[in-house]
Scaffold this motif. Structure first.
Motif, PDB file in Angstrom:
ATOM      1  N   SER A   6      73.554  37.565 -91.140  1.00  0.00           N
ATOM      2  CA  SER A   6      74.327  36.775 -92.093  1.00  0.00           C
ATOM      3  C   SER A   6      73.536  36.342 -93.319  1.00  0.00           C
ATOM      4  O   SER A   6      74.107  35.997 -94.335  1.00  0.00           O
ATOM      5  N   GLY A   7      72.224  36.326 -93.190  1.00  0.00           N
ATOM      6  CA  GLY A   7      71.393  35.824 -94.271  1.00  0.00           C
ATOM      7  C   GLY A   7      71.066  34.352 -94.129  1.00  0.00           C
ATOM      8  O   GLY A   7      70.165  33.853 -94.803  1.00  0.00           O
ATOM      9  N   VAL A   8      71.751  33.638 -93.280  1.00  0.00           N
ATOM     10  CA  VAL A   8      71.499  32.212 -93.057  1.00  0.00           C
ATOM     11  C   VAL A   8      71.640  31.892 -91.574  1.00  0.00           C
ATOM     12  O   VAL A   8      70.684  31.619 -90.896  1.00  0.00           O
ATOM     13  N   MET A   9      72.847  31.875 -91.079  1.00  0.00           N
ATOM     14  CA  MET A   9      73.190  31.629 -89.675  1.00  0.00           C
ATOM     15  C   MET A   9      74.540  32.266 -89.438  1.00  0.00           C
ATOM     16  O   MET A   9      75.250  32.594 -90.384  1.00  0.00           O
ATOM     17  N   GLN A  10      74.900  32.433 -88.198  1.00  0.00           N
ATOM     18  CA  GLN A  10      76.241  32.923 -87.889  1.00  0.00           C
ATOM     19  C   GLN A  10      77.096  31.730 -87.507  1.00  0.00           C
ATOM     20  O   GLN A  10      76.671  30.875 -86.748  1.00  0.00           O
ATOM     21  N   ALA A  11      78.283  31.681 -88.027  1.00  0.00           N
ATOM     22  CA  ALA A  11      79.281  30.703 -87.597  1.00  0.00           C
ATOM     23  C   ALA A  11      80.467  31.509 -87.102  1.00  0.00           C
ATOM     24  O   ALA A  11      80.785  32.565 -87.662  1.00  0.00           O
ATOM     25  N   GLY A  12      81.098  31.043 -86.052  1.00  0.00           N
ATOM     26  CA  GLY A  12      82.210  31.803 -85.518  1.00  0.00           C
ATOM     27  C   GLY A  12      83.184  30.955 -84.728  1.00  0.00           C
ATOM     28  O   GLY A  12      82.866  29.856 -84.297  1.00  0.00           O
TER      29      GLY A  12
ATOM     30  N   PRO B 143      66.245  27.309 -90.127  1.00  0.00           N
ATOM     31  CA  PRO B 143      65.357  27.077 -91.270  1.00  0.00           C
ATOM     32  C   PRO B 143      65.671  25.724 -91.923  1.00  0.00           C
ATOM     33  O   PRO B 143      66.769  25.190 -91.780  1.00  0.00           O
ATOM     34  N   SER B 144      64.716  25.197 -92.642  1.00  0.00           N
ATOM     35  CA  SER B 144      64.882  23.887 -93.280  1.00  0.00           C
ATOM     36  C   SER B 144      66.132  23.806 -94.137  1.00  0.00           C
ATOM     37  O   SER B 144      66.803  22.780 -94.175  1.00  0.00           O
ATOM     38  N   TYR B 145      66.468  24.880 -94.820  1.00  0.00           N
ATOM     39  CA  TYR B 145      67.617  24.865 -95.722  1.00  0.00           C
ATOM     40  C   TYR B 145      68.959  25.005 -95.013  1.00  0.00           C
ATOM     41  O   TYR B 145      69.999  24.943 -95.656  1.00  0.00           O
ATOM     42  N   ALA B 146      68.947  25.156 -93.683  1.00  0.00           N
ATOM     43  CA  ALA B 146      70.215  25.375 -92.980  1.00  0.00           C
ATOM     44  C   ALA B 146      70.410  24.421 -91.804  1.00  0.00           C
ATOM     45  O   ALA B 146      71.121  24.732 -90.858  1.00  0.00           O
ATOM     46  N   ARG B 147      69.819  23.260 -91.871  1.00  0.00           N
ATOM     47  CA  ARG B 147      70.018  22.278 -90.802  1.00  0.00           C
ATOM     48  C   ARG B 147      71.383  21.634 -90.995  1.00  0.00           C
ATOM     49  O   ARG B 147      71.731  21.223 -92.094  1.00  0.00           O
ATOM     50  N   LEU B 148      72.143  21.567 -89.905  1.00  0.00           N
ATOM     51  CA  LEU B 148      73.519  21.081 -89.977  1.00  0.00           C
ATOM     52  C   LEU B 148      73.612  19.640 -89.504  1.00  0.00           C
ATOM     53  O   LEU B 148      73.087  19.293 -88.454  1.00  0.00           O
ATOM     54  N   ALA B 149      74.295  18.817 -90.288  1.00  0.00           N
ATOM     55  CA  ALA B 149      74.463  17.405 -89.968  1.00  0.00           C
ATOM     56  C   ALA B 149      75.754  17.200 -89.183  1.00  0.00           C
ATOM     57  O   ALA B 149      76.580  18.098 -89.070  1.00  0.00           O
TER      58      ALA B 149
END
Length: 151
Positions: free
Chosen positions: A45-51, A122-128
């Motif tokens: 995905s380039g970042v994370m997968q969401a599904g 990764p630091s740029y993709a931490r989910l709140a």
């Protein structure tokens, strides 16, 4: 958080970026999203997968779809024309698809209910927010068929 709270049976219409692949989910699905930060999902995905999950019997796919066997147990599908990622699915699983929510306009308001491989995010993709979280060790202890994640 119980996933059964998010089970739904409405219709969702989706398509790839170029419109060559159309997907209709007309029946049972989970109206909520899970995210994965494992190495394969990040690369794909380039970042994370969401599904979100949909029962196979509720799914109609039109158009040419390319499939890639990304592990010993799963495939990933995409449009061979524009490259849009469509789904992740266990091989031999005729019961469910895990669709990428971005291809369905109606999934815009689905809540995030789970996140796995959080220690790989990764630091740029931490989910709140408030949702279930699992580390690599947590997830792989419950899924013994998973072969492990790259560092």
């Amino acid at each position: 958080m119980n996933i059964d709270e998010y089970r739904s049976a409405g219709r969702l219409d989706g398509r790839c970026l170029c419109g060559a692949v159309e997907i209709v989910v007309d029946g049972p699905h989970v109206a909520a999203v899970g995210a994965c930060h494992c190495a394969m999902c990040r690369r794909w995905s380039g970042v994370m997968q969401a599904g979100f999950e949909a029962d196979a019997g509720a799914v109609t796919v039109t158009g040419e779809v390319a499939r890639y066997r990304s592990s010993s147990f799963a495939e990933r599908a995409f449009c061979p024309r524009c490259g849009s990622h469509l789904w992740f699915r266990d091989i031999g699983d005729d019961t469910a698809y895990e669709f990428l929510p971005g291809i369905f306009a109606a999934a815009h308001d689905f809540p995030l209910i789970s996140e796995i491989y959080i220690d790989r995010a990764p630091s740029y993709a931490r989910l709140a927010g408030e949702h279930r979280r699992a580390t690599r060790a947590d997830y792989e202890s419950r899924k013994p068929f998973v072969e492990g994640d790259d560092p």
